[in-house]
Design an enzyme around this catalytic site. Structure first.
Site, PDB file in Angstrom:
ATOM      1  N   LYS A   1       0.807  -1.330   0.106  1.00 19.19           N
ATOM      2  CA  LYS A   1       0.061   0.106   0.067  1.00 19.19           C
ATOM      3  C   LYS A   1       0.883   1.252  -0.006  1.00 19.19           C
ATOM      4  O   LYS A   1       1.148   1.829   1.048  1.00 19.19           O
ATOM      5  CB  LYS A   1      -1.021   0.170   1.078  1.00 19.19           C
ATOM      6  CG  LYS A   1      -2.367   0.711   1.055  1.00 19.19           C
ATOM      7  CD  LYS A   1      -3.478   0.588   1.829  1.00 19.19           C
ATOM      8  CE  LYS A   1      -4.392   1.617   2.098  1.00 19.19           C
ATOM      9  NZ  LYS A   1      -4.996   1.911   0.632  1.00 19.19           N
TER      10      LYS A   1
ATOM     11  N   GLU B   1      -8.361  -4.318 -10.177  1.00 21.56           N
ATOM     12  CA  GLU B   1      -9.058  -3.728  -9.229  1.00 21.56           C
ATOM     13  C   GLU B   1      -9.082  -2.151  -9.802  1.00 21.56           C
ATOM     14  O   GLU B   1      -8.909  -1.946 -10.768  1.00 21.56           O
ATOM     15  CB  GLU B   1      -8.073  -3.708  -8.101  1.00 21.56           C
ATOM     16  CG  GLU B   1      -6.694  -2.978  -8.150  1.00 21.56           C
ATOM     17  CD  GLU B   1      -6.059  -2.890  -6.907  1.00 21.56           C
ATOM     18  OE1 GLU B   1      -6.585  -2.966  -5.771  1.00 21.56           O
ATOM     19  OE2 GLU B   1      -4.615  -2.931  -6.929  1.00 21.56           O
TER      20      GLU B   1
ATOM     21  N   LEU C   1      -3.977  -4.764  -4.545  1.00 19.67           N
ATOM     22  CA  LEU C   1      -4.113  -4.538  -3.348  1.00 19.67           C
ATOM     23  C   LEU C   1      -4.861  -5.494  -2.543  1.00 19.67           C
ATOM     24  O   LEU C   1      -6.276  -5.396  -2.732  1.00 19.67           O
ATOM     25  CB  LEU C   1      -4.085  -3.022  -2.778  1.00 19.67           C
ATOM     26  CG  LEU C   1      -4.229  -2.748  -1.225  1.00 19.67           C
ATOM     27  CD1 LEU C   1      -2.800  -2.780  -0.715  1.00 19.67           C
ATOM     28  CD2 LEU C   1      -4.933  -1.701  -0.872  1.00 19.67           C
TER      29      LEU C   1
END
Ligand code: PDD
Length: 284
Positions: A148, A180, A204
């Site tokens: 992240k 995503e 993520l």
């Protein structure tokens, strides 16, 4: 609003970070976003574990202050008073005496925590609200999206193009596979099968994604982590996004394709939202 920087609570208007901070110079930093409902942190341990994983992947030694992260955050939450908050934790490799790719051995990590009021998911109050508008974008990000990282240029550039990107979210694809969003994970429903791209697809691994995967499985729904191709999107009965700040929200349109209209009570995203609401009620 109060913030916390390296050991001190400081009002937002007065907080300052050195321009020699490696977060500023190199984007040498990672972050977490944790929701607090009713002054209680939601899935804190999972967020802390991901933060530690992000730090260790980029070789920032786990700082001692992480041991006290929960009480620190709770103090900030109290100071900022809102019942529901989104807490942002940024950790950089620290401030160097001069700019160099190699960090100085004397620098220690910078910790910055801020919070904002967490907007209540509008689909809780009005599940009939029109779903989100999404655009497909080629994924030009690096290959470690499991970290992240605060370096988010590919995630934000599309929203700043001259033609203006009038959408709520982007859905990244890599060759034929969808991955995503720019700030959320995606789920796809085909008949009664709920699918989300697998962990190894450079995403993520969202804490909210994992929460819904687990809870939906426990409730007996058919849920799978599986590759989804761009061409499959036309066949989807539902598409949703999940994230710590958006919870779960339905998609109405991807590029020029519209999702089928369904009564919200029959939708899997709504059933998932009800599971979360129940949990939060029980927690309060
Ligand atoms: N974004 N994928 C990306 C690229 C994200 O930035 C996020 C979260 C997610 C969802 O992860 P989680 O469920 O753990 O929030 C997936 C946060 C909210 C943000 O950057 O503000």
């Amino acid at each position: 609003m109060w913030t916390y920087l390296n050991g001190e609570f400081i009002l937002k208007e007065h907080v300052k970070v050195s321009p020699f901070d490696r977060g500023f110079l190199f984007g040498d930093s990672v972050y977490e976003v944790i929701p607090a409902y009713n002054n209680k942190l939601f899935l804190f341990d999972e967020h802390l574990a991901r933060l530690e994983s992000s730090l260790s992947i980029i070789n920032i030694p786990i700082p001692d202050f992480l041991k006290n992260l929960r009480p620190l955050i709770m103090e900030l939450v109290k100071k900022n008073q809102f019942l529901n908050q989104a807490i942002y934790i940024q950790i950089t490799r620290g401030v160097d005496p001069f700019r160099s790719h190699v960090a100085s051995s004397s620098s220690s990590p910078t910790l910055f925590i801020s919070s904002t009021e967490l907007e209540i998911n509008p689909y809780r109050e009005n599940p009939m609200k029109k779903g989100l508008k999404v655009r497909l974008e080629e994924d030009i990000r690096w290959k470690r999206c499991d970290v992240k990282a605060t370096t988010l240029l590919p995630n934000i550039i599309p929203f700043h193009r001259e033609d203006g990107l009038n959408v709520d979210e982007i859905l990244f694809y890599d060759e034929e596979k969808v991955c995503e969003g720019s700030k959320s994970n995606f789920f796809f429903v085909f008949d009664d099968l709920i699918m989300t791209p697998p962990k190894d697809q450079n995403i993520l691994v969202g804490i909210t994604r994992n929460y819904f995967l687990k809870r939906l499985q426990e409730e007996g729904f058919r849920v799978l982590e599986k590759e989804i191709k761009k061409d499959d999107l036309k066949e989807a009965d539902e598409i949703w996004i999940t994230s710590s700040t958006k919870e779960i929200q339905p998609v109405h349109q991807i590029d020029d394709n519209f999702l089928p209209e369904k009564e919200y009570e029959d939708c899997y995203w709504y059933k998932a939202l009800m599971i979360l609401e129940e949990e939060l009620k029980g927690d309060s």
